[in-house]
Design an enzyme around this catalytic site. Structure first.
Site, PDB file in Angstrom:
ATOM      1  N   SER A 238     147.552 -74.410 -16.923  1.00 14.46           N
ATOM      2  CA  SER A 238     148.779 -73.609 -16.938  1.00 14.46           C
ATOM      3  C   SER A 238     150.005 -74.499 -16.916  1.00 14.46           C
ATOM      4  O   SER A 238     149.905 -75.723 -16.830  1.00 14.46           O
ATOM      5  CB  SER A 238     148.798 -72.677 -15.732  1.00 14.46           C
ATOM      6  OG  SER A 238     148.958 -73.432 -14.551  1.00 14.46           O
ATOM      7  N   LYS A 239     151.156 -73.843 -16.962  1.00 14.05           N
ATOM      8  CA  LYS A 239     152.430 -74.589 -17.031  1.00 14.05           C
ATOM      9  C   LYS A 239     152.578 -75.603 -15.911  1.00 14.05           C
ATOM     10  O   LYS A 239     153.130 -76.676 -16.100  1.00 14.05           O
ATOM     11  CB  LYS A 239     153.627 -73.628 -16.964  1.00 14.05           C
ATOM     12  CG  LYS A 239     153.634 -72.574 -18.013  1.00 14.05           C
ATOM     13  CD  LYS A 239     153.360 -71.196 -17.410  1.00 14.05           C
ATOM     14  CE  LYS A 239     152.059 -70.635 -17.929  1.00 14.05           C
ATOM     15  NZ  LYS A 239     151.238 -69.896 -17.047  1.00 14.05           N
ATOM     16  N   ARG A 240     152.086 -75.233 -14.750  1.00 12.38           N
ATOM     17  CA  ARG A 240     152.324 -76.155 -13.635  1.00 12.38           C
ATOM     18  C   ARG A 240     151.525 -77.442 -13.770  1.00 12.38           C
ATOM     19  O   ARG A 240     151.706 -78.380 -13.020  1.00 12.38           O
ATOM     20  CB  ARG A 240     152.050 -75.445 -12.302  1.00 12.38           C
ATOM     21  CG  ARG A 240     150.651 -75.484 -11.820  1.00 12.38           C
ATOM     22  CD  ARG A 240     150.401 -74.494 -10.702  1.00 12.38           C
ATOM     23  NE  ARG A 240     149.075 -73.956 -10.849  1.00 12.38           N
ATOM     24  CZ  ARG A 240     147.980 -74.648 -10.562  1.00 12.38           C
ATOM     25  NH1 ARG A 240     148.070 -75.868 -10.092  1.00 12.38           N
ATOM     26  NH2 ARG A 240     146.796 -74.124 -10.742  1.00 12.38           N
ATOM     27  N   GLY A 242     151.970 -79.342 -16.170  1.00 15.72           N
ATOM     28  CA  GLY A 242     152.778 -80.235 -17.004  1.00 15.72           C
ATOM     29  C   GLY A 242     152.996 -79.697 -18.395  1.00 15.72           C
ATOM     30  O   GLY A 242     153.425 -78.566 -18.563  1.00 15.72           O
TER      31      GLY A 242
END
Length: 474
Positions: A238-240, A242
């Site tokens: 996911s986005k977290r 990176g």
RNA sequence: GUCCCCAUCGUCUAGAGGCCUAGGACACAUCCCUUUCACGGAUGCAACCGGGGUUCGAAUCCCCGUGGGGACGCCA
């Protein structure tokens, strides 16, 4: 028969790592066997699809070098065709109109969940003959109720699904628009796709699609479901974690072949080989050799591979992206030859082009100060004397090249009974402000005579003043 | 909950019954090379999820657990 693969992203977000790998496998498989690779944009969700996302996907694919042989086809431009097939199914009694309201369906689902069952449509409109007033119907596919479907998946092997586990899925919404599973079926059929290579998450959709294909009198293609890519921590990517968009990797200074190399090794291998050129991937890759289990994304290994590719790629390839990275640091590097020379000495000391640019800043910008700790360590009265002698030699040099400079440095070291390091380090300080750089002879060669002399002279006068002040203080 | 998938070092993987004292790579540690930083080389650390079978023999085959993931939308 010509092998035909397709990559079919839905433009509801960026092209991410997982999507790129799917595209890569489709592309490699087609390329490796004289097949055709088709790009299809699955934009039937008018609510969530955006032109920006389409552009991002196209740009990402283009940067990666995964050029399609056909397409891009847009599902939104094929609605007439879907309508046609829908009517055919309806006419044959393979599909039917369903007048259940969303509320009724919701209630049905809740009851089933409460009973511990799998939520599924019970087919109550199958035999309905009369429409219900005021309710625009959806169209459902009449899925077989008995028997089973076996997906002979290339990576998973045979997977059997009982038809009683499947329900009559909606293939057209109440506004008449076709849904994903139906469009996929019609498209794969029309585009004569022979190999459907896609993410694991679609394995459950496959038996439904096969049933529809069969109902349409079409032999289902070969399926290959790829394992998912997980984040470094083993959870869903996911986005977290990176980088979301593959274009972020371009901006971060990665070479497309390095990213592709990293991705191809996720779930696939060829002996002990780690570094693959695009040509080798095409030649060696086979979908049948792909693993079944999900793999975690490891940024460290990607970085290592990127450096391996930086060191192997023809130098010219590095010019443009290095210039781009320098531009982000407000450096206007116009000279191709100079950039190539820099890349030649820097590529084995940088994991990314971004890092290479940062490490090379001093070639374009004289240092504003000298690292204090290193100055104390490397600059002494003795060293200063040697440097002063050296600078005379440097002024006299006509052939400003690394070998000449090397010889000069050596000679001066011997004369002053110093090791090369004793003189190389202060020189590094003088020209770069720090203690890290490519070999000093190469560094000075790239910097050029005028700039080198200017920087060394400036450093010498600064250091002379320092030593003098120090001597007086004591 | 139901269905489906998956399971070897921290991570990516090799392994398709004896070649396994489980191999390679990243990361990490130490050493060598060396003009700094790197590159390169060497060495080390480190794994077959658990339990039952089958077999002379199982990381490999079967079953059951356990754990992880996915699907179950008028999303794709």
């Amino acid at each position: 028969m010509t092998i035909r693969t397709r990559f079919a992203p839905s433009p509801t977000g960026f092209l991410h790592i997982g999507g790129l790998r799917t595209a890569l496998f489709c592309w490699l498989y087609a390329r490796g066997r004289a097949g055709r690779y088709v790009l299809r944009i699955e934009d039937t969700d008018l609510e969530r699809s955006t032109p920006e996302a389409i552009q991002q996907i196209l740009d990402g694919l283009a940067w990666a070098g995964l050029a399609h042989d056909e397409g891009p086809f847009y599902q939104t431009q094929r609605f007439d065709r879907y309508r046609e097939v829908l009517d055919e199914l309806l006419a044959q009694g393979r599909a039917y109109r369903c007048y259940c309201t969303k509320e009724e369906l919701e209630q049905m689902r809740n009851e089933q969940i409460a009973r511990g069952q799998k939520p599924r449509y019970d087919g109550r409109c199958r035999e309905r003959s009369a429409p219900r007033e005021g309710i625009p119907p959806v169209v459902r596919f009449k899925n077989p109720t008995e028997g089973s479907v076996v997906v002979n998946d290339v990576v998973h092997g045979p997977v059997e699904f009982q038809n009683r586990e499947l329900d009559d899925l909606i293939i057209a919404r109440s506004d008449g628009s076709p849904t994903y599973n139906f469009c996929v079926v019609v498209d794969d059929m029309d585009m004569r796709i022979t190999h459907v290579i896609r993410g694991d998450d679609h394995l459950n959709n496959t038996p439904r699609q096969m049933n529809m294909l069969t109902a349409l009198g079409y032999t289902p293609p070969v399926y290959a479901h790829l394992p998912m890519i997980l984040g470094p921590d083993g959870t869903k990517l996911s986005k977290r974690h990176g980088a979301v968009s593959v274009l972020q990797y371009r901006d971060d200074g990665f070479l497309p072949e390095a990213l592709l190399n990293y991705l191809v090794r996720l779930g696939w291998s060829h002996g002990d080989q780690e570094v693959f050129s695009i040509e080798e991937m095409i030649r060696l890759f086979d979908i049948a050799d792909v693993n079944k289990s999900a793999a975690a994304f490891d940024p460290e290994k990607l970085a290592w591979l990127n450096q391996q590719h930086l060191m192997r790629v023809p130098l010219e390839r590095l010019i443009a992206p290095l210039r781009e990275q320098l531009a982000h640091l407000s450096i206007d590097a116009a000279d191709d030859a100079q950039l190539m020379a820099i890349a030649a000495v820097q590529r084995e000391r940088a994991k990314t082009l971004k890092e290479m640019a940062a490490n090379s800043l001093f070639f374009f910008r004289a240092p504003e100060r000298y690292e204090a700790k290193a100055t104390r360590k490397h600059v002494t009265a003795e060293v200063l004397r040697a440097l002063e002698a050296l600078i005379e030699d440097l002024r006299a040099v006509s052939d400003w090249s690394a070998p000449t400079l090397h010889a000069l440095l050596h000679a001066q070291c011997e004369r002053h009974a110093l090791s090369l390091g004793k003189i190389a380090q202060p020189l590094r300080l003088a020209v770069s402000g720090g203690t890290v750089s490519p070999p000093i002879d190469a560094t000075l060669a790239i910097l050029g005579k005028v700039e080198t002399l200017r920087r060394v002279e400036r450093a010498l006068s600064a250091w002379r003043a320092d030593l003098f002040a120090q001597a007086n203080r004591i």
